[in-house]
Scaffold this motif. Structure first.
Motif, PDB file in Angstrom:
ATOM      1  N   ASP A 294       0.895  -1.198   0.079  1.00  0.00           N
ATOM      2  CA  ASP A 294       0.005  -0.131   0.028  1.00  0.00           C
ATOM      3  C   ASP A 294       0.896   1.208  -0.139  1.00  0.00           C
ATOM      4  N   ASP A 295       0.818   1.950  -1.042  1.00  0.00           N
ATOM      5  CA  ASP A 295       1.882   3.144  -1.235  1.00  0.00           C
ATOM      6  C   ASP A 295       1.498   4.379  -0.748  1.00  0.00           C
ATOM      7  N   SER A 296       0.081   4.434  -0.078  1.00  0.00           N
ATOM      8  CA  SER A 296      -0.671   5.643   0.327  1.00  0.00           C
ATOM      9  C   SER A 296       0.325   6.633   1.064  1.00  0.00           C
ATOM     10  N   GLY A 297       1.221   5.929   2.231  1.00  0.00           N
ATOM     11  CA  GLY A 297       2.087   6.737   2.981  1.00  0.00           C
ATOM     12  C   GLY A 297       2.985   7.352   2.123  1.00  0.00           C
ATOM     13  N   GLN A 298       3.782   6.744   1.129  1.00  0.00           N
ATOM     14  CA  GLN A 298       4.761   7.614   0.135  1.00  0.00           C
ATOM     15  C   GLN A 298       4.277   8.485  -0.537  1.00  0.00           C
ATOM     16  N   ALA A 299       2.859   8.112  -0.970  1.00  0.00           N
ATOM     17  CA  ALA A 299       2.195   9.351  -2.061  1.00  0.00           C
ATOM     18  C   ALA A 299       1.744  10.494  -1.114  1.00  0.00           C
ATOM     19  N   GLU A 300       1.480  10.417   0.123  1.00  0.00           N
ATOM     20  CA  GLU A 300       1.103  11.627   1.078  1.00  0.00           C
ATOM     21  C   GLU A 300       2.516  12.444   1.305  1.00  0.00           C
ATOM     22  N   ALA A 301       3.598  11.704   1.498  1.00  0.00           N
ATOM     23  CA  ALA A 301       4.976  12.237   1.857  1.00  0.00           C
ATOM     24  C   ALA A 301       5.473  13.046   0.865  1.00  0.00           C
ATOM     25  N   VAL A 302       5.221  12.343  -0.488  1.00  0.00           N
ATOM     26  CA  VAL A 302       5.557  13.262  -1.685  1.00  0.00           C
ATOM     27  C   VAL A 302       4.798  14.548  -1.844  1.00  0.00           C
ATOM     28  N   ALA A 303       3.256  14.264  -1.587  1.00  0.00           N
ATOM     29  CA  ALA A 303       2.521  15.443  -1.714  1.00  0.00           C
ATOM     30  C   ALA A 303       2.661  16.541  -0.802  1.00  0.00           C
ATOM     31  N   ALA A 304       3.164  16.088   0.341  1.00  0.00           N
ATOM     32  CA  ALA A 304       3.409  16.941   1.463  1.00  0.00           C
ATOM     33  C   ALA A 304       4.614  17.854   1.077  1.00  0.00           C
ATOM     34  N   LEU A 305       5.461  17.660   0.039  1.00  0.00           N
ATOM     35  CA  LEU A 305       6.393  18.452  -0.235  1.00  0.00           C
ATOM     36  C   LEU A 305       5.899  19.543  -1.316  1.00  0.00           C
ATOM     37  N   ASP A 306       4.576  19.779  -1.374  1.00  0.00           N
ATOM     38  CA  ASP A 306       3.904  20.544  -2.423  1.00  0.00           C
ATOM     39  C   ASP A 306       4.481  20.227  -3.948  1.00  0.00           C
ATOM     40  N   VAL A 307       4.237  19.140  -4.135  1.00  0.00           N
ATOM     41  CA  VAL A 307       4.842  18.281  -5.446  1.00  0.00           C
ATOM     42  C   VAL A 307       3.249  17.553  -5.766  1.00  0.00           C
ATOM     43  N   ASP A 308       3.020  17.670  -6.941  1.00  0.00           N
ATOM     44  CA  ASP A 308       1.666  17.155  -7.285  1.00  0.00           C
ATOM     45  C   ASP A 308       1.937  15.673  -7.885  1.00  0.00           C
ATOM     46  N   VAL A 309       1.389  14.652  -7.339  1.00  0.00           N
ATOM     47  CA  VAL A 309       1.509  13.329  -7.498  1.00  0.00           C
ATOM     48  C   VAL A 309       0.302  12.941  -8.721  1.00  0.00           C
ATOM     49  N   ILE A 310       0.620  12.347  -9.726  1.00  0.00           N
ATOM     50  CA  ILE A 310      -0.501  12.175 -10.972  1.00  0.00           C
ATOM     51  C   ILE A 310      -0.341  10.953 -11.139  1.00  0.00           C
ATOM     52  N   ARG A 311      -1.345  10.102 -10.917  1.00  0.00           N
ATOM     53  CA  ARG A 311      -1.157   8.648 -11.305  1.00  0.00           C
ATOM     54  C   ARG A 311      -1.657   8.271 -12.671  1.00  0.00           C
ATOM     55  N   GLY A 312      -0.783   7.479 -13.414  1.00  0.00           N
ATOM     56  CA  GLY A 312      -0.972   7.269 -14.513  1.00  0.00           C
ATOM     57  C   GLY A 312       0.314   6.886 -15.341  1.00  0.00           C
ATOM     58  N   HIS A 313      -0.060   6.615 -16.853  1.00  0.00           N
ATOM     59  CA  HIS A 313       1.263   6.155 -17.629  1.00  0.00           C
ATOM     60  C   HIS A 313       1.643   7.489 -18.329  1.00  0.00           C
ATOM     61  N   GLY A 314       2.990   8.064 -18.001  1.00  0.00           N
ATOM     62  CA  GLY A 314       3.374   9.174 -18.679  1.00  0.00           C
ATOM     63  C   GLY A 314       4.341   8.852 -19.923  1.00  0.00           C
ATOM     64  N   ARG A 315       4.012   9.717 -21.043  1.00  0.00           N
ATOM     65  CA  ARG A 315       4.974   9.524 -22.228  1.00  0.00           C
ATOM     66  C   ARG A 315       5.343  10.955 -22.744  1.00  0.00           C
ATOM     67  N   LEU A 316       6.674  10.948 -23.063  1.00  0.00           N
ATOM     68  CA  LEU A 316       7.157  12.098 -23.834  1.00  0.00           C
ATOM     69  C   LEU A 316       6.140  12.314 -25.167  1.00  0.00           C
TER      70      LEU A 316
END
Length: 494
Positions: free
Chosen positions: A107-129
């Protein structure tokens, strides 16, 4: 396996424009995002799987959680008075429970919350250039979002275990590092293919958990990129634990009629064995096949070619960076995080229009990737090294000397740690400059000594100064004094 949707937020002031876009939210991606944010830049991190990446859920963290109980028992059995208190049977169920705790049940919710707490947007999905400075994201809720980076796109997409192209491999449904670290069933018979770090660690772990393990290695030695004596000690340790170690063999064919049946392994020498599962630890392939490399003139599925700032070569504008496994400089989590710190500095300096410091050990060059890479393998005995081997240094044309010490025979603290301590250490000394360019250790608990060697190599500490770094008695770290004495004595005798 779970993830959290609560941080699928934000588009940098609602415009879809950020200063920095990071592909991959493993330890490397998280670190470059944090450094970029610390430089005052807006950041989005895109993750297609679990925030925390391979290392957190299928790599370093679960493998070490599995290995530590095995090594703790091995350590206890080396001490009079302690071995009598150790059971012959490890509690595999308890070990798996401990592993699950350290991977937070995937369960990655703790790490996701820690990243978001940096004022960094976490976007879930497949990113492509999607061309220069653009990233198209197929989000987890079925939308397509196109983001633009003002300053940089950092690709931190990692790598995946490679499987060999041999007959029957698909039908055999082999394990890779993922199944080897998230399985909660002990196979009675396990074949491990590969003599590198993953192979020897997983052979150690699963033998300790109760499997009958056969280790199949195509080279003549284990851990072939390290000093020869390191692999020899690890080979002896695995054999002593009951692992059937076979070198200079390859798998020619696999046969398996169904997942419920055994795997027949046919070797190149014609020998055959039957196992319940087979694990391949035979290399990695970059996760770059479907991230839009063709839109910026690069070849899909290839490793990135980068300079010492981790800026991608062959792409105009100094906006594309590749970090961690994706650039193939050093496939180690800690080295990828080091690169992330460097890249964060580089992006910040370029955003402010400041010149980069071109000095070898300056804040904008990942010099350690070639000169001071530490690596540790938690086998029994443990193995660790940093910098160059003697052979590597000699091939570079350096005038070097190898200084060797038998740890158990010379270091009192080692025998307090383990009765009859067996281990070896080597320094590689650059005779022209009077500094260390490499160090290698093998023996119980040597991984905890590795950082002192890393400081000596990365800091280019003169041998004369190392004499004044006094190791405590009685600790295994007294090996440093014994190594320096051996270096002095060979100079005198020469």
């Amino acid at each position: 396996m779970q993830n959290s949707e609560s941080q699928t937020l934000g588009e940098g002031s609602g415009t879809g424009i950020y200063d920095v876009i990071v592909l991959g939210a493993g330890p490397v991606g998280q670190n470059v995002a944090a450094r970029a944010h610390a430089a005052g830049l807006t950041v989005a991190v895109i993750e297609r799987e679990l925030v925390g990446g391979e290392c957190s859920y299928w790599g370093c963290v679960p493998s070490k959680a599995l290995l530590r109980p095995v090594l703790a028992i091995a350590d206890a059995r080396r001490i009079d008075g302690a071995r009598e208190a150790v059971s012959d049977q490890i509690d595999a169920k308890a070990v798996f429970s401990r592993r699950d705790r350290y991977v937070t049940d995937w369960d990655d919710s703790g790490q996701a919350e820690a990243v978001a707490a940096l004022d960094v947007d976490v976007i879930r999905g497949h990113g492509r250039l999607d061309g220069p400075r653009r990233v198209a994201v197929a989000t987890s809720d079925g939308q397509l979002r196109v983001l633009t980076a003002r300053r940089a796109v950092a690709v931190c997409t990692g790598s995946t275990a490679a499987l060999p192209d041999i007959p029957g491999v698909a039908e055999a449904k082999p394990w890779t590092n993922r199944k080897a670290t998230d399985s909660s069933e002990v196979p009675p018979r396990l074949a491990v293919v590969g003599g590198g770090g993953v192979g020897v660690e997983m052979a150690t772990a699963w033998r300790g958990l109760g499997s009958e393990v056969t280790l199949l290695v195509r080279t003549a030695a284990l851990l072939p990129k390290m000093e020869t004596f390191v692999g020899e000690h690890v080979h002896q340790g695995l054999s002593a634990s009951g692992v059937d170690v076979r070198t200079q063999v390859t798998v020619a064919e696999l046969r398996r009629n169904s997942p419920a049946e055994p795997v027949e392994v046919i070797l190149n020498d014609g020998d055959r064995l039957q196992v319940d599962e087979i694990l391949f630890a035979t290399g990695r392939t970059p996760n770059t096949a479907d991230i839009g490399l063709e839109t910026v003139g690069l070849v899909p599925g290839s490793w990135f070619d980068v300079d010492d700032t981790c800026t991608v070569r062959g792409v105009d504008g100094e906006w594309l960076y590749a970090l961690g496994d994706a650039n193939h400089r050093a496939l180690l989590t800690h080295q990828g995080k080091y690169q992330a710190r460097i890249v964060g500095n580089v992006i910040g300096a370029r955003a402010q229009g400041l010149p980069l410091d071109a000095s070898p050990w300056g804040p904008h060059r990942a010099t350690a990737d070639t000169l001071a890479v530490p690596q540790a393998f938690f086998t029994d005995p443990e193995a660790g090294s940093v910098g160059l081997t003697y052979a590597q240094a000699a091939r570079q044309g350096r005038r070097v000397k190898a200084v060797d010490v038998n740890v158990g025979q010379t270091v009192p603290g080692a025998n307090f740690y383990a009765d009859g301590y067996t281990g070896q250490a080597r320094l590689v000394v650059d005779l022209e400059r009077g500094i260390l360019v490499g160090a290698s250790f093998v023996g119980p608990c040597v991984a905890e000594m590795l950082h002192s060697a890393t400081i000596a190599v990365a800091g280019e500490v003169p041998i004369e100064r190392l004499w004044h770094a006094v190791p405590c008695f009685p600790t295994i770290s007294e090996v440093w004094l014994k190594l320096l004495e051996a270096h002095r004595d060979t100079d005198l005798s020469g």
